[in-house]
Scaffold this motif. Structure first.
Motif, PDB file in Angstrom:
ATOM      1  N   VAL A  81       3.620   6.523  -2.021  1.00 40.55           N
ATOM      2  CA  VAL A  81       2.283   7.087  -1.792  1.00 40.55           C
ATOM      3  C   VAL A  81       1.526   7.169  -3.115  1.00 40.55           C
ATOM      4  N   SER A  90      -1.807   5.039  -3.583  1.00 42.90           N
ATOM      5  CA  SER A  90      -3.038   5.835  -3.568  1.00 42.90           C
ATOM      6  C   SER A  90      -3.706   5.819  -4.938  1.00 42.90           C
ATOM      7  N   VAL A 139      -1.742   8.064   2.008  1.00 42.13           N
ATOM      8  CA  VAL A 139      -2.331   7.219   0.964  1.00 42.13           C
ATOM      9  C   VAL A 139      -3.853   7.307   1.040  1.00 42.13           C
TER      10      VAL A 139
END
Lengths: 376, 295, 266
Positions: free
Chosen positions: C67, C71, C134
């Protein structure tokens, strides 16, 4: 102005008590010696300039008067009182900071009143004193402004008014005009002198600008590497420097190195190149016969001619460069041995009428008293 | 090219920030229902304009009235405000001397000191809060220490009280307070203090007359940077606070996850935002003023 | 006139003690033999061993890193674009709204951001999982990235770009060969900030995570609620260690870069 300064010369009178005296004062920061065994007296009502390049110790010397630095050795007395251990806030000395150090959160009037609130002056009199100071520096209209709302020149005057408000015996000015542009600086110099005269306060100013020092000061101390090189009136510093350093630091100068061949009272001859006549000049401090010495002469004292003149000192050379400055021109003349001598003449004729130009062969001449021979 | 450059982040933010926010607003005006999703009305676009009109007519302020009826909520708001304000004050009390010490430290130390202040900020927030559980519990290090030096005779309960929340907020948000104050103090022209002393101030007087007023923008910025996030804090009250520690972030969380009352949770969120608008605007003004003063 | 008075020394010492003692205790007691976390019973690294065998933690750590990586990368691209728009695009329709949307998430309580994104995903019937976390993390981190990058862009001399155009660069060319190298340090620190924010986030992840996508903070939070455990101490020690090394390396590299730049300009 100048006639007043000539009459005002307490340093020549042995009966006057100095306001400030440094006795054997030395200041070290770690291994670095900022001030090296200085002895100096400054008299009441003097406008005294400390002049020198950055790092010469002039600011340190002044900060010791303000109470921001303690002397490592020696004593400093102000008005007869030994200043050792007395903090800045207990001294009848105020300072005008280089950055002005105006409190940005206070108005002009509150800045001026700042020191008064911390003095024995009764509250009721403070407003009157602030108004008086505002009038002195002509800022009555700006009393309610904040420092960032006024111009640089006005800020400078607020700083001055604030430092003078407590009527100190001694005012210290740290490069007070450094932040102003040239024109404003010249105007302000005269203003400073007027204010100094009206208030009768002793001023000690630190500057690296020799023109400024010459304009405002009654006496100048030229400093280098923590030492006092010469302490004297502006005209004597300029006309009779006691060392090549001082001569070179103040104004423009020609320096010719050689050997002092005959020293005869006030007159000294300097042999400087083979096959040319020695230069005749005044005898400077500590010149001894047969020792290496330098002849120093200001460019404006050197005349330039196309034909050979009648003079006790004359040399022939070729014009290398001409710097036209408007009111005057400086000629760089190369002598046969490669030495370059500058000659400065006032342009009292229009440029087209002057006859000396590049690569002309010219004669340079000066009188016997125009230059001075100094020990190297 | 330029349009695309503007459009991509713009559309992203519209979709993932503004639209969700609109949904929260909408749901806060809906009613709780035992369904999935647990609220009504649902907007059914297949029925067209009429469906929308019907949907619109069913929205009401009922949840907001509910919030004012049940004193749990306004007590939670008040208590959040109080906890956030007091913690901000404590953070200032701890942070100012640190910032002052840093600004007066020799120049070559300052980058290291800065690093030491920022370092905890990069380590996990959760871990920093967690670290205090072991210190503040009844058998924790603080109680052990106080017992050992004989200051107390029986362990005192600190964990699961509001005091633990104050400590937690002060600890975790300290860098936010120190950095802006340090920034203003570091810029402070040393000659201003010399000028104050030259004009008759003692060092302490110069501190109050010059340093304190000139550090005000940094102090205000620091206070807002602590106060604003502290107001909506959830982790600290739920780990360090007690069951009676009321903070609105925690209430919202429980309303949503435990009670599954989405409309009320949404209304709680909207009111929290409305409360936050005031300090945020004040904060912006302070920043604006500082920028103008800087120019 | 800087003075290192004893008051300053004391306040710095106490301040840093306050900041670091809790973490030091955490680290020391992660090497404690005993299960009781406040009683010292000898040195041991057994909790690290147990931690490494705890599948749930390892899975959560892997989810968190995934993540964080995705992200922060998305956030860096979007945030740099947004910074460009804020600093260089002049006026355009909806500019105020745009800058509002950049700055608002910085002050928005996490519970509200999380709640609103969850409600969005539900109304769009998106299945929650790594993908939704995300998206959520990228959205709030991009605002931080754009603040970091735009502050760098605002200070750099725009005539450099103009010089590039003058020397024949197209817009993209100028960005690639002049702007990007200059703002690169800010972009990198923006990425690091976004990555850290993502690793650190509990609240927004809790709202937007699905049952199969537990991140490390969610896992830590649920076990911490039950009280202090030596395994968490060990995990904390690892995280603190990694961050410390990371921050020190980053600060040394940036200091070197600074010194090099200064030498180049001299």
């Amino acid at each position: 102005m100048s006639s007043a300064t000539v009459e005002f010369s307490p340093w020549t009178d042995p009966d006057t008590t100095p306001l400030i005296s440094f006795e054997g004062v030395t200041k070290r920061f770690g291994n670095f010696t900022a001030i090296d065994n200085i002895n100096l007296n400054i008299y009441p009502r003097e406008f005294f300039a400390l002049l020198g390049p950055s790092g010469c110790g002039k600011t340190t010397l002044m900060r010791m008067l303000g109470g921001f630095e303690e002397a490592t050795e020696g004593t400093i007395t102000i008005d007869g009182q030994d200043m050792a251990g007395i903090p800045a806030n207990k001294r009848a000395v105020n300072m005008m900071f280089q950055s002005y150090a105006l409190f940005p959160h206070l108005t002009v009037a509150d800045n001026i009143a700042f020191g008064l609130h911390r003095s024995p002056m009764p509250k009721s009199e403070i407003q009157g004193r602030v108004d008086e100071m505002l009038r002195l520096v002509q800022l009555q209209k700006f009393a309610k402004r904040k420092p960032h709302q006024i111009s640089g020149g006005q800020r400078q005057r607020v700083a001055l008014a604030r430092a003078l408000a407590k009527a100190p015996k001694l005012l210290l000015l740290d490069e007070p005009l450094g932040a102003l542009d040239k024109k404003l600086r010249q105007e302000t110099q005269f203003e400073l002198m007027d204010i100094q005269e009206t208030t009768g306060t002793t001023f000690v100013i630190v500057t690296h600008d020799q023109e400024e020092a010459m304009t405002v000061a009654s006496r100048i101390a030229v400093m280098d590497n923590g030492l006092l090189k010469q302490v004297d009136t502006p005209d004597r510093i300029y006309e009779t420097p006691n060392s090549v350093y001082v001569a070179d630091f103040i104004g423009d100068v020609n320096i010719v190195t050689g050997t002092a061949t005959t020293v005869d009272g006030d007159a000294t001859q300097l042999t400087w190149a083979e096959g040319v006549a020695p230069i005749k000049g005044m005898t400077g401090a500590q010149v001894t016969q047969g020792e290496p010495a330098s002849f120093v002469i200001r460019p404006e004292k050197v005349s330039i001619n196309k034909s050979e003149p009648e003079a006790s000192n004359k040399v022939q050379g070729q014009v290398l460069d001409i710097a036209y400055l408007g009111n005057m021109s400086t000629y760089h003349v190369e002598l046969p041995n490669g030495q370059i001598i500058k000659s400065q003449t006032a342009n009292n004729r229009r440029i087209a009428r002057r006859d000396i130009t590049w690569e002309d062969t010219v004669w340079l001449s000066w009188t016997e008293t125009a230059g001075i021979v100094l020990r190297d | 090219m330029r349009r695309l450059l503007i459009a991509i982040p713009y559309i992203w933010l519209l979709l993932l920030f503004l639209v969700p926010f609109g949904i929260v607003l909408k749901i806060s005006l809906s009613d709780y229902a035992l369904s999935i999703p647990p609220y009504t009305p649902q907007l059914d676009l297949s029925t067209g304009w009429q469906g929308f009109a019907e949907f619109w007519s069913q929205l009401d302020m009922e949840n907001y009235w509910f919030l004012t009826d049940d004193d749990l909520y306004w007590k939670a708001y008040l208590s959040s405000l109080q906890i956030a304000a007091l913690s901000t004050f404590f953070t200032l009390l701890v942070g100012f001397p640190i910032a002052y010490g840093m600004a007066n430290a020799p120049e070559h130390w300052r980058p290291t000191l800065m690093l030491l202040i920022i370092l905890p900020f990069w380590t996990s927030f959760l871990i920093r809060v967690y670290a205090w559980i072991g210190i503040l519990s009844n058998e924790g290090f603080l109680n052990q220490f106080l017992l050992a030096i004989g200051l107390i005779s029986a362990p005192i309960k600190i964990l699961n009280t509001d005091i633990a929340v104050y400590i937690g907020i002060t600890y975790t948000y300290l860098p936010f307070m120190v950095l802006p104050i340090y920034a203003t103090l570091e810029k402070l022209d040393g000659s201003l203090l010399e000028a104050a002393e030259d004009l008759g101030c003692t060092r302490l007087q110069a501190f109050w007359a010059v340093t304190v007023p000139l550090s005000k923008p940094g102090v205000i910025a620091g206070c807002f940077l602590v106060f604003i996030p502290a107001l909506g804090e959830f982790v600290i009250p739920s780990l360090l606070g007690g069951s009676d520690t009321l903070m609105i972030g925690k209430v919202l969380w429980e309303e949503f996850f435990s009670n599954r009352d989405w409309p009320v949770a949404s209304a709680v969120a909207i009111i929290l935002l409305l409360i936050l608008v005031i300090p945020i605007i004040l904060f912006q003004r302070n920043e604006q003023k500082q920028r103008e003063a800087g120019n | 006139m800087r003075r290192m008075t004893s008051f300053n020394v004391v306040s710095l010492t106490l301040g840093f003690a306050f900041l670091y003692i809790p973490m030091l205790i955490l680290i020391i007691y992660s090497f404690n033999e005993s299960k009781l976390v406040t009683v010292w019973a000898g040195f041991s690294i057994k909790w690290y061993g147990e931690l490494l065998q705890n599948e749930a933690f390892l899975d959560a750590a892997w989810v968190t890193v995934k993540v964080g990586f995705f992200s922060s990368t998305i956030a860096t691209v979007l945030g740099t674009m947004a910074a460009f728009v804020l600093v260089r695009s002049g006026r355009f329709f909806g500019r105020t709204l745009f800058s509002g949307m950049i700055y608002a998430p910085l002050v928005m309580p996490e519970v509200i951001t999380g709640l609103s994104l969850l409600l969005l995903f539900i109304s769009l019937s998106v299945d929650r999982g790594v993908f939704t976390i995300v998206l959520a993390h990228a959205t709030f981190s991009m605002c931080y990235v754009s603040v970091v990058v735009s502050s760098r862009m605002a200070t750099f001399d725009q005539s450099l770009e103009e010089a590039a155009y003058d020397l024949g660069c197209t817009g993209w060319d100028a960005f690639k060969s002049v702007t990007l190298p200059i703002i690169a340090p800010a972009v990198i620190s923006g990425w690091l900030l976004a990555f850290t924010l993502s690793l650190d986030d509990l609240v927004i992840a809790s709202f937007t995570a699905g049952p199969s996508s537990t991140t490390l903070p969610i896992k830590i939070f649920s076990s911490v609620r039950l009280g202090v455990s030596p395994e968490i101490n060990a995990l904390s020690t690892i995280i603190i260690g990694l961050v410390t090394v990371g921050v020190i390396v980053a600060s040394i590299t940036s200091k070197r870069a600074l010194v090099r730049r200064q030498q180049e300009t001299v």
